[in-house]
Design an enzyme around this catalytic site. Structure first.
Site, PDB file in Angstrom:
ATOM      1  N   TYR A   1     171.024 121.071  40.989  1.00  0.00           N
ATOM      2  CA  TYR A   1     171.951 121.887  40.247  1.00  0.00           C
ATOM      3  C   TYR A   1     171.821 121.581  38.800  1.00  0.00           C
ATOM      4  CZ  TYR A   1     173.550 122.660  44.925  1.00  0.00           C
ATOM      5  OH  TYR A   1     173.924 122.933  46.433  1.00  0.00           O
TER       6      TYR A   1
ATOM      7  N   ARG B   1     178.220 127.629  48.783  1.00  0.00           N
ATOM      8  CA  ARG B   1     178.257 126.447  48.667  1.00  0.00           C
ATOM      9  C   ARG B   1     177.347 125.909  47.190  1.00  0.00           C
ATOM     10  NH1 ARG B   1     177.715 121.383  51.437  1.00  0.00           N
ATOM     11  NH2 ARG B   1     175.696 120.181  51.180  1.00  0.00           N
TER      12      ARG B   1
ATOM     13  N   ARG C   1     178.838 123.683  54.311  1.00  0.00           N
ATOM     14  CA  ARG C   1     177.836 124.580  55.109  1.00  0.00           C
ATOM     15  C   ARG C   1     178.300 125.506  56.007  1.00  0.00           C
ATOM     16  NH1 ARG C   1     176.395 119.227  54.799  1.00  0.00           N
ATOM     17  NH2 ARG C   1     174.516 118.437  53.762  1.00  0.00           N
TER      18      ARG C   1
ATOM     19  N   LYS D   1     176.308 117.033  57.794  1.00  0.00           N
ATOM     20  CA  LYS D   1     174.847 116.963  58.235  1.00  0.00           C
ATOM     21  C   LYS D   1     174.475 115.399  58.348  1.00  0.00           C
ATOM     22  CE  LYS D   1     170.069 118.631  57.093  1.00  0.00           C
ATOM     23  NZ  LYS D   1     169.492 119.535  56.069  1.00  0.00           N
TER      24      LYS D   1
ATOM     25  N   HIS E   1     175.211 130.069  52.302  1.00  0.00           N
ATOM     26  CA  HIS E   1     174.746 129.115  51.171  1.00  0.00           C
ATOM     27  C   HIS E   1     174.987 129.122  49.749  1.00  0.00           C
ATOM     28  CE1 HIS E   1     173.362 125.108  52.264  1.00  0.00           C
ATOM     29  NE2 HIS E   1     172.543 124.988  51.455  1.00  0.00           N
TER      30      HIS E   1
ATOM     31  N   HIS F   1     175.912 115.190  50.312  1.00  0.00           N
ATOM     32  CA  HIS F   1     174.520 115.006  50.450  1.00  0.00           C
ATOM     33  C   HIS F   1     174.133 113.492  50.669  1.00  0.00           C
ATOM     34  CE1 HIS F   1     173.213 118.877  47.630  1.00  0.00           C
ATOM     35  NE2 HIS F   1     173.750 118.784  48.934  1.00  0.00           N
TER      36      HIS F   1
END
Length: 329
Positions: free
Chosen positions: A290, A258, A159, A183, A255, A281
Site C-alpha cells: 500500500y 479492502r 475479506r 485468515k 477485494h 495481515h
C-alpha cells in the site's frame, strides 16, 4: 492403475480438514482447483472424471492444464500459481501414500511457479467510493442490506469470506465494534464508523428472525455467499458508474473495497503498522504494497528533500547557415 477419486477424497477430508484444520474457504479453493483439473483431464482423455487414474495425471497433463488456464480461461499468472500450489500440495501427500509413483510425482512437483508482476493495488477514490456506497436503494429491504454490507466491507477492510461469515454474535453495537476471525485463524476486533454502525442497525431492524446465524442473508433467509456479494457489488458498481463514468474503467471486486479501506487508513494515520493491524495481515511485508500505491507517501518524501542545483547557462543557437551545412544527409 490407481483410481484418483479415493486419493483426492483422503487428501481433502483427512489431510486438509482433520490434520491441517484448514478453513472452509481454503477447502473451497482446493475443491475448485481440482474440479477444474479433473474436468480438463477427463475431456482431454475422453473418460469420466471419476474414472481418472493417478497414472494419467502426469507432468505433461498438468502443464497442459496450466496453459489452458491462461490461454482459454484467461486466468492471470497469480491464479495459475494458486491452482498449481493446490496440485503440488496433493502430490506431496502422494509421495508418502503412493511411493511406487515417486518418479511421476517428483516430475509434477518440479513444475515451476510463474513469475508475476507486482502491480499497484487498485482502489477507489473518495468520490468513486461514495458513489458505490450510495448506489443501494435504502427504501427497500435489499437496499438496506446491501448498503450495510458495502459500508462494513470498506470500514473494516474485510475479506469477502470474513464479511459473509460474520455472525450476529460478532457484532457489538453498544461499543460500535465487531469481532473477526480472519485468515490463518487470527482474531481481531475492529471499531466501526458511526455511519457504518447506523447502517448495520437499520439492517438488523428489518432482517427479521431467520435460522441462519450470519448477519447477511438472502431473500430465502440463507447466508449470502461470497459469489452473491460479488454479484451485488457488480450491480451497484454499474449503477454508480452512471454518475461517475470513470468507474467503467475499473474492475471493482470485493477485494478492491479492502484495498480502499487500507488506503484510507494509511492516508489518515501515515502508519503502515496500523494498516497491518486493521487488515489482519501476518507480516508487514504483505502490507507494504500500500505504500507503493499511495502518492501522498512520495509527496511527503519530496517535500523533505533538498534537490541538487541546476547548472546555470544560456543556450545559444548556432548560425542558421552553419546549421544547414551540418545537417545529416
Amino acid at each position: 492403475m490407481t483410481p484418483i477419486a479415493p486419493l483426492i477424497e483422503a487428501f481433502l477430508d483427512q489431510t486438509l480438514a482433520r490434520q491441517r484444520g484448514v478453513s472452509r474457504h481454503t477447502r473451497d479453493s482446493y475443491d475448485l482447483s481440482f474440479q477444474l483439473l479433473f474436468i480438463f483431464a477427463a475431456k482431454r482423455l475422453n473418460v469420466a472424471p471419476s474414472a481418472l487414474t493417478l497414472e494419467q495425471l502426469d507432468a505433461d497433463l498438468i502443464s497442459a492444464f496450466l496453459e489452458y488456464l491462461e490461454d482459454k480461461r484467461k486466468n492471470a499468472p497469480v491464479t495459475r500459481n494458486v491452482r498449481l500450489a493446490a496440485i503440488k500440495s496433493f502430490f506431496r501427500f502422494l509421495e508418502y501414500s503412493q511411493p511406487a509413483a515417486l518418479d511421476r510425482i517428483r516430475r509434477v512437483l518440479a513444475i515451476p511457479f510463474k513469475k508475476t508482476d507486482q502491480r499497484l493495488v487498485p482502489y477507489l477514490l473518495r468520490e468513486e467510493l461514495q458513489a458505490v456506497l450510495d448506489a443501494p436503494d435504502p427504501a427497500t429491504r435489499d437496499g438496506i442490506r446491501d448498503r450495510a454490507m458495502l459500508h462494513l466491507a470498506v470500514c473494516a477492510g474485510l475479506r469477502v469470506s470474513e464479511l459473509t461469515g460474520l455472525k450476529l454474535d460478532d457484532i457489538d453495537l453498544s461499543s460500535m465494534s465487531i469481532h473477526v476471525l480472519g485468515k490463518g485463524r487470527r482474531e481481531r476486533t475492529l471499531p466501526l464508523w458511526k455511519t457504518t454502525a447506523a447502517a448495520l442497525r437499520a439492517w438488523l431492524a428489518v432482517r427479521g428472525r431467520v435460522p441462519a446465524p450470519e448477519v447477511f442473508v438472502n431473500a430465502r433467509g440463507e447466508p449470502l455467499s461470497r459469489w452473491g456479494f460479488a454479484y451485488l457489488l457488480k450491480q451497484h458498481a454499474a449503477t454508480a458508474a452512471r454518475a461517475h463514468p470513470g468507474l467503467n474503467k475499473k474492475r471493482i471486486s470485493p477485494h478492491v473495497l479492502r484495498h480502499t479501506c487500507a488506503m484510507i487508513i494509511l492516508q489518515a494515520t501515515k502508519d503502515i503498522r496500523k494498516v497491518l493491524l486493521w487488515l489482519g495481515h501476518a507480516t508487514l511485508t504483505t502490507t507494504e504494497i500500500y505504500t507503493r500505491g499511495d502518492p501522498t507517501e512520495k509527496l511527503d518524501a519530496m517535500e523533505s528533500i533538498v534537490p541538487p542545483h541546476l547548472r546555470r547557462g544560456a543556450f545559444q543557437p548556432s548560425d542558421r547557415l552553419i546549421a544547414l551545412l551540418k545537417r545529416p544527409t
